[in-house]
Design a protein around this motif. Sequence first.
Motif, PDB file in Angstrom:
ATOM      1  N   LEU A  82     -10.913   7.541  10.846  1.00  0.00           N
ATOM      2  CA  LEU A  82     -12.094   6.681  10.795  1.00  0.00           C
ATOM      3  C   LEU A  82     -11.744   5.379  10.077  1.00  0.00           C
ATOM      4  O   LEU A  82     -11.589   5.362   8.850  1.00  0.00           O
ATOM      5  N   HIS A  83     -11.601   4.316  10.849  1.00  0.00           N
ATOM      6  CA  HIS A  83     -11.400   2.960  10.302  1.00  0.00           C
ATOM      7  C   HIS A  83     -10.135   2.809   9.472  1.00  0.00           C
ATOM      8  O   HIS A  83      -9.985   1.807   8.769  1.00  0.00           O
ATOM      9  N   CYS A  84      -9.233   3.764   9.507  1.00  0.00           N
ATOM     10  CA  CYS A  84      -8.024   3.702   8.688  1.00  0.00           C
ATOM     11  C   CYS A  84      -6.851   3.383   9.604  1.00  0.00           C
ATOM     12  O   CYS A  84      -6.346   4.261  10.312  1.00  0.00           O
ATOM     13  N   ALA A  85      -6.422   2.133   9.600  1.00  0.00           N
ATOM     14  CA  ALA A  85      -5.465   1.644  10.593  1.00  0.00           C
ATOM     15  C   ALA A  85      -4.034   1.980  10.221  1.00  0.00           C
ATOM     16  O   ALA A  85      -3.638   1.928   9.056  1.00  0.00           O
ATOM     17  N   ALA A  99      -9.068   1.931  22.391  1.00  0.00           N
ATOM     18  CA  ALA A  99      -8.834   0.992  21.294  1.00  0.00           C
ATOM     19  C   ALA A  99      -7.438   0.400  21.358  1.00  0.00           C
ATOM     20  O   ALA A  99      -6.484   1.038  21.810  1.00  0.00           O
ATOM     21  N   ALA A 100      -7.321  -0.823  20.872  1.00  0.00           N
ATOM     22  CA  ALA A 100      -6.022  -1.497  20.820  1.00  0.00           C
ATOM     23  C   ALA A 100      -5.224  -0.986  19.628  1.00  0.00           C
ATOM     24  O   ALA A 100      -5.786  -0.598  18.608  1.00  0.00           O
ATOM     25  N   PRO A 101      -3.893  -0.990  19.730  1.00  0.00           N
ATOM     26  CA  PRO A 101      -3.070  -0.633  18.568  1.00  0.00           C
ATOM     27  C   PRO A 101      -3.316  -1.610  17.409  1.00  0.00           C
ATOM     28  O   PRO A 101      -3.516  -2.806  17.617  1.00  0.00           O
ATOM     29  N   ALA A 102      -3.308  -1.085  16.211  1.00  0.00           N
ATOM     30  CA  ALA A 102      -3.535  -1.922  15.034  1.00  0.00           C
ATOM     31  C   ALA A 102      -2.345  -2.825  14.774  1.00  0.00           C
ATOM     32  O   ALA A 102      -1.188  -2.427  14.965  1.00  0.00           O
ATOM     33  N   ALA A 103      -2.616  -4.029  14.307  1.00  0.00           N
ATOM     34  CA  ALA A 103      -1.546  -4.975  13.991  1.00  0.00           C
ATOM     35  C   ALA A 103      -0.862  -4.638  12.675  1.00  0.00           C
ATOM     36  O   ALA A 103       0.314  -4.970  12.476  1.00  0.00           O
ATOM     37  N   GLN A 104      -1.565  -3.989  11.757  1.00  0.00           N
ATOM     38  CA  GLN A 104      -1.006  -3.684  10.445  1.00  0.00           C
ATOM     39  C   GLN A 104      -1.726  -2.483   9.852  1.00  0.00           C
ATOM     40  O   GLN A 104      -2.798  -2.088  10.314  1.00  0.00           O
ATOM     41  N   SER A 106      -3.901  -0.317   7.181  1.00  0.00           N
ATOM     42  CA  SER A 106      -4.937  -0.540   6.184  1.00  0.00           C
ATOM     43  C   SER A 106      -4.295  -0.597   4.794  1.00  0.00           C
ATOM     44  O   SER A 106      -3.252   0.014   4.551  1.00  0.00           O
ATOM     45  N   THR A 107      -4.924  -1.314   3.897  1.00  0.00           N
ATOM     46  CA  THR A 107      -4.393  -1.456   2.540  1.00  0.00           C
ATOM     47  C   THR A 107      -4.205  -0.100   1.880  1.00  0.00           C
ATOM     48  O   THR A 107      -3.185   0.147   1.210  1.00  0.00           O
ATOM     49  N   VAL A 108      -5.168   0.798   2.059  1.00  0.00           N
ATOM     50  CA  VAL A 108      -5.069   2.107   1.411  1.00  0.00           C
ATOM     51  C   VAL A 108      -3.885   2.896   1.962  1.00  0.00           C
ATOM     52  O   VAL A 108      -3.219   3.632   1.223  1.00  0.00           O
ATOM     53  N   VAL A 109      -3.578   2.749   3.260  1.00  0.00           N
ATOM     54  CA  VAL A 109      -2.411   3.418   3.835  1.00  0.00           C
ATOM     55  C   VAL A 109      -1.138   2.889   3.185  1.00  0.00           C
ATOM     56  O   VAL A 109      -0.241   3.657   2.800  1.00  0.00           O
ATOM     57  N   ASP A 110      -1.035   1.573   3.051  1.00  0.00           N
ATOM     58  CA  ASP A 110       0.145   0.996   2.405  1.00  0.00           C
ATOM     59  C   ASP A 110       0.293   1.475   0.966  1.00  0.00           C
ATOM     60  O   ASP A 110       1.414   1.696   0.485  1.00  0.00           O
ATOM     61  N   ARG A 111      -0.816   1.643   0.274  1.00  0.00           N
ATOM     62  CA  ARG A 111      -0.731   2.111  -1.109  1.00  0.00           C
ATOM     63  C   ARG A 111      -0.241   3.551  -1.180  1.00  0.00           C
ATOM     64  O   ARG A 111       0.549   3.898  -2.062  1.00  0.00           O
ATOM     65  N   PRO A 204      -6.712  -4.615   5.498  1.00  0.00           N
ATOM     66  CA  PRO A 204      -7.179  -5.998   5.331  1.00  0.00           C
ATOM     67  C   PRO A 204      -8.117  -6.458   6.449  1.00  0.00           C
ATOM     68  O   PRO A 204      -8.841  -7.437   6.296  1.00  0.00           O
ATOM     69  N   GLU A 205      -8.118  -5.737   7.599  1.00  0.00           N
ATOM     70  CA  GLU A 205      -8.956  -6.183   8.709  1.00  0.00           C
ATOM     71  C   GLU A 205     -10.422  -5.821   8.484  1.00  0.00           C
ATOM     72  O   GLU A 205     -11.319  -6.507   8.963  1.00  0.00           O
ATOM     73  N   ARG A 206     -10.679  -4.750   7.792  1.00  0.00           N
ATOM     74  CA  ARG A 206     -12.045  -4.297   7.525  1.00  0.00           C
ATOM     75  C   ARG A 206     -12.210  -4.195   6.020  1.00  0.00           C
ATOM     76  O   ARG A 206     -11.581  -3.365   5.372  1.00  0.00           O
ATOM     77  N   ILE A 207     -13.078  -5.001   5.452  1.00  0.00           N
ATOM     78  CA  ILE A 207     -13.191  -5.074   4.002  1.00  0.00           C
ATOM     79  C   ILE A 207     -14.131  -4.005   3.468  1.00  0.00           C
ATOM     80  O   ILE A 207     -13.849  -3.344   2.482  1.00  0.00           O
TER      81      ILE A 207
END
Length: 475
Positions: A82-85, A99-104, A106-111, A204-207
């Motif tokens: 859910l909304h986690c790219a 849905a299109a593939p995400a460009a990057q 989500s911040t939480v995933v990177d963390r 970063p795409e969804r704040i």
Amino acid sequence: METRSYVRLDAVGLAGGLRAGRLCGNAVLAAARRRMAEVDPGLQAICEHFDPPLRAEVASSDQPAGPLTGALAGVPMLIKDLHCAVAGRPTANGSGFPAAPAAQNSTVVDRYLHAGAVLLGRSHSPELGGTSGCESRHQRLSTRNPYAPGLSSGGSSGGAAVAVATGIVPIAHASDAGGSIIIPAALCGLVGLKPSHGLVPLGPERIEGAGGMAAQNALTRTAADAALALAVAANRPDLATPAPLAGRPRIGLVLQAADGGATCDAIAGRLAALAERLAALGLDVAETRLPPITPELSEAERRVRLASLAATVAAMEQAAGLSALPGHFEPATWARIEAGRKVTGADVLAARETILAYRDRVLACFATYDLLLSPALNAAAPEPGTLSLMRPDHETGPRNRDYTCFARPWNLTGFPSLSLPLIRDPRNRPEGALFAAAPGSDALLLSLAAWAEASIGWQHDHLTTVYQSQRKSSP
């Protein structure tokens, strides 16, 4: 590593062993996969497997030589669908939309990745997180409760809850816009912290989601893991070690939901007994009430949620260069999308003013109390299909209310709330005790969790249970 040894370690223990070189990353990963094979065919917690798993270092499929590093060094995790790219992968949020593939990421995933976590896949969530159950037509999944496999896990973070409760992973990402962390935590016997608004970014795409009512965090089995998960997701290392619970916290006992609906007498009685135990342990407990949720406030909330859903789908359409069609979504979701498209910007701004005024009224309660305590839920786990998005809202709304009524004020206000597995029903199935605190008081809730675990404690009954496969069918 034996599966039984793996499931009995929390993330703090796993990460410590992996950093010190006492545990092997490949052996931990193999144990997680074996446990997944024992659980997932029957309980249907996972909707997508990452093969290979996602790591910060992906140059080789082999485990790097030497000890791992990071707060979550080598710890297996799941992220919620859910909304986690995830870069390069589509996120359809449980729907059939292409849905299109995400460009990057989500911040939480990177963390999580930066902290050393190994992401095994996505946990199942209902379409766009739109119900308190966990079923989806597109995924053909119905996530079941480990304590009663004929019943629902609760939602919308139901897949995450089941994966943690059964030992597939010690921590699973979760999110909450209307009780979606609290509900499955309560039904599956977990620690579920919905943090203060804005503490954990999705980005970063969804704040933010649901007009500020949504929050990102995780589900865990232990208080220590709850602190670790929030410290990583919020990039707040100071939260990783809860301070001792100081003084004699003042607790307001809330047995009446703010919406004015009836409270289940049996659940209220069990919570009142817990309150007596807390008082005997030295906490200051007195009964109180929350400011009421009025029809005007309910309508304001409805408009913000509908507009947020319509905006989410519009963003999915723009990214994919396609128009959403009724067949891409379950009937209740599509009806909400169409309704949300009719909500104006002026409607949303007026609604937000109403919600913010309620927030200020609730904030005044914390001049008297440090914490508020209520039931997490107003009913036992529902049967599959009861809350399905294949059914219209006028049919499912009254039952959804049983699962959201006590969590709802904390989504409206953005204040932190915490479900702890401190009570059980007569069939020995978990029921959550829901604590809430003033905005920014997440550390206080973590201290409370650590104190409660040490003073009262809780158990996890299904870390070694093997579940029979169930046929996957459309809800």
